[in-house]
Design an enzyme around this catalytic site. Structure first.
Site, PDB file in Angstrom:
ATOM      1  N   GLU A 136      40.210  51.028  50.908  1.00 36.38           N
ATOM      2  CA  GLU A 136      40.085  50.652  52.317  1.00 36.38           C
ATOM      3  C   GLU A 136      39.407  49.301  52.505  1.00 36.38           C
ATOM      4  O   GLU A 136      39.770  48.527  53.394  1.00 36.38           O
ATOM      5  CB  GLU A 136      39.318  51.728  53.091  1.00 36.38           C
TER       6      GLU A 136
ATOM      7  N   HIS B 134      36.184  64.544  57.880  1.00 34.44           N
ATOM      8  CA  HIS B 134      37.536  64.304  58.381  1.00 34.44           C
ATOM      9  C   HIS B 134      37.590  64.447  59.901  1.00 34.44           C
ATOM     10  O   HIS B 134      38.644  64.713  60.454  1.00 34.44           O
ATOM     11  CB  HIS B 134      38.528  65.283  57.734  1.00 34.44           C
TER      12      HIS B 134
END
Lengths: 326, 342
Positions: B59, B128
């Site tokens: 990322e 998440h």
């Protein structure tokens, strides 16, 4: 000198190094006066990498640097007046007084940006190469960084992507042996940093970073290869930081350094070495003196331009957070 | 036409890519068979692998690649299937993208679009489920929006792609179940203005993204209790439409702010501070905030229900602010329960 470097290019390389050296000596001289009020990171002793790498690049090739980027700004062709004005944080500076020494920029000659976060422009240069590839441009991107950047995870992520997409990017590691005050040996089991990209498909090699002619030759050949579709390359140039990490002083008396290193570094000083080669090529003492005089004048003009430039208006503080849509 | 949230995003993306050949799409799994909940559906087939590609699980570097690609003349849309992954990209987003235009004296800008999906429910748990807009509100230089309806999603995505600055869109996973009328033509929804989702006179709820949907459900119930709630949805958080929020609160004199995340130093904290500074004398009761409980998001359903604000809790809070009995706030769940995996 073999092929690539003729007398004229050798002279250019020498004069570029000399300009960087004299500029940074001038900065060191001015610094105690507090007219430059922000951190400066000098590259005295490392001029050959900046000169050799940047003179091998086309003007349109894209360059990204670090907080130690006076050398590449000058070598890539940045306007010295704008550089001094930026160091003075004036309105006419390269970044209008918003960036300072650590954030030099000269998009008109391909220096797109310099960051003070170690390794952070490595992926940016990689992405710029992606744009060149997608847009069908024959430009190469170059990321300049120090040996400390190989401690950062983003270095590996970036090289992996560059190799994966076979992007026209060259990773230039100036290994001056030190990240702030930490030696490579206290940070890496394997000190030969050029090998670190090979597992991912980035070709690596190590060179004498204080031999400007070798740096230039190496970079010229690498650019030819990468521009014509060859794999991305990691070049490790071995050099030495003469000054302290930040600031105008020398600190060889401190515990992390050894005065013996300094003596060795001065013996392999890139400018002295190039000077000897140019003498052998027939450059006369008068010619050297003329170059010195030209550079002295250029620096004097740049400093006086900076000192005469206004500070930004207080309203300028609020300008530029966002670009206005055109 | 009636589209769900993901379909609206895919339609807007395709139209932006038709219009501007420099738009590219990148991110983990963006070109796979699941197409990020349908939001990149059909893009690979139409535009090919040069314009939409899967990335390594990196990322940080991929954000830097997007920044560099933008500086080099492309317009990258970088998609994260979970907003939690943005923590890995913070250096690039906040030290580089946010600062580039300012720090280099306005000589270049970084027109990237980051899309990040906020998970909630079905046991998404600690890593998440997070909603991160406040991190990006804190640092100047990145625009932040949270589209609520399918029409917002398409219009704000197209506006974000056209914008010359970095823009982050936070998309709530539960909103992907929403359907709505979406104009078929290409259009941009202005980045900035808040939207009045419901007009009312007794109390203002300031809630965005999925919490605007829960607030609407609460408002329907409150109407049966003769309480008229106005709902202001600050779809864009940077820049924040203070004027629309203030106008509503100056009218109703009561404000409840509902956050998609924790309240401490969050979106609701910022809006509450703004109201304290600019609407203090008009307020007839203290500003109230609701958000995630100040703990890590758990997986167990009963704990998860306790952790998040809901229409029921919102209705109870409003009744309390109106000086009414709160035990009668029998508001059912709004969304039909969905099944995993997400």
């Amino acid at each position: 000198m073999k092929g690539i470097v003729d007398v004229s290019m050798a002279s250019n390389l020498y004069r570029t190094m000399l300009r960087i050296r004299r500029v940074e000596e001038k900065i060191s001289e001015l610094y105690p006066s507090d007219r430059i009020q922000s951190p400066i990171h000098l590259s005295i002793g490392q001029e050959a990498t900046a000169a050799g790498v940047c003179l091998a690049m086309d003007r349109t090739d894209r360059l990204y640097g670090t907080y130690r980027s006076h050398g590449i700004f000058i070598a890539k062709g940045g306007d010295l007046k704008k550089m001094f004005a930026e160091l003075y944080a004036r309105a006419d500076g390269a970044a209008q007084g918003k960036g300072g020494s650590m954030h030099l920029v000269a998009p008109e000659v391909g220096l797109i940006g310099c960051s003070a976060i170690v390794a952070s422009t490595i992926p940016v240069a990689t992405g710029d190469a992606l744009a060149s590839a997608r847009l069908g441009r024959k430009w190469v991107s170059v990321a300049f960084f120090g040996d400390g950047a190989l401690d950062e995870g983003i270095f590996y992520e970036s090289l992996n992507f560059a190799a994966l997409k076979n992007l026209p990017v060259i990773f230039v590691c100036e290994n001056n042996g030190l990240a702030v005050h930490s030696k490579v040996s206290s940070r890496h089991r394997r000190p030969n940093l050029y090998i670190y990209g090979e597992a991912m498909g980035v070709i690596g090699s190590r060179h004498d970073g204080n031999d400007v002619f070798d740096v230039y030759r190496t970079m010229t050949e690498t650019i030819q290869s990468v521009r014509s579709g060859g794999a991305p390359v990691l070049l490790e140039f071995m050099t030495y930081r003469v000054k302290e990490h930040v600031g105008p002083g020398e600190d060889h008396q401190e515990s992390y350094r050894d005065p013996v290193e300094l003596a060795a570094a001065k013996a392999s000083d890139p400018i002295r070495r190039a000077h000897r080669v140019l003498e052998e090529l027939g450059i006369t003492a008068d010619q050297f003196d003329l170059w010195e005089e030209d550079i002295r004048k250029e620096i004097e003009e740049a400093v006086s331009f900076a000192e005469g430039s206004p500070f930004p208006d207080s309203d300028d503080l609020y300008r530029g957070v966002f670009k206005q849509p055109s | 036409m009636i589209l769900n949230y993901g379909q609206a995003l895919a339609q807007g993306l395709g139209q932006a890519m038709d219009h501007d050949p420099t738009v590219i799409v990148m991110g983990i799994g963006v070109d796979d068979h699941k197409s990020v909940f349908g939001s990149t559906e059909g893009i690979l087939r139409r535009f090919g692998p040069d314009r939409i590609f899967d990335t390594p699980l990196a990322e940080a570097a991929m954000t830097g690649v997007a920044i560099g690609a933008a500086l080099g003349g492309l317009k990258p849309v970088h998609i994260h299937i979970r907003a939690d992954f943005l923590y890995l990209a913070m250096d690039q987003l906040l030290n580089l993208a946010a600062k580039w235009h300012y720090m280099f004296g306005e000589q270049s800008s970084v027109p990237i679009v980051v899309r990040a999906v906020i998970g909630r429910s079905w046991g998404q748990g600690a890593q998440h489920s997070q909603s991160l807009p406040s991190f990006f509100m804190h640092v100047p230089g990145i625009k932040v929006a949270m589209p609520t309806t399918p029409a917002d999603a398409k219009g704000l995505l197209m506006a974000a792609i056209a914008d010359p600055n970095p823009v982050i869109l936070f998309e709530h996973r539960l909103l992907y179940y929403l359907k709505g009328d979406v104009p078929e033509r290409p259009y941009e929804t202005a980045i900035g203005p808040a939207v009045i989702r419901r007009a009312g006179k007794d109390l203002t709820i300031i809630a965005n993204s999925y919490m605007a949907v829960e607030a609407l459900k609460a408002a329907e119930f409150l109407e049966t209790q003769n309480i008229s709630v106005e709902i202001v949805d600050p779809v864009t958080l940077v820049p924040l439409d203070k004027e629309t929020i203030l106008k509503s609160v100056l009218k109703t004199k009561k404000a409840l702010i509902i956050d998609t995340s924790w309240v401490t130093c969050g979106v609701s904290a910022e809006i509450a501070a703004m109201l304290a500074e600019d609407a203090f004398e008009a307020l007839s009761c203290p500003v109230r905030r609701m958000g995630n409980q100040p703990v890590t998001c758990p997986v167990s359903k009963p704990l998860e229900n306790e952790f998040y604000p809901s229409a029921r809790k919102i209705a109870a809070a409003v009744l309390g602010m109106m000086g009414r009995e709160t035990s009668g706030a029998a508001v059912g769940p709004l969304m039909s329960p969905f099944k995993g995996p997400f």
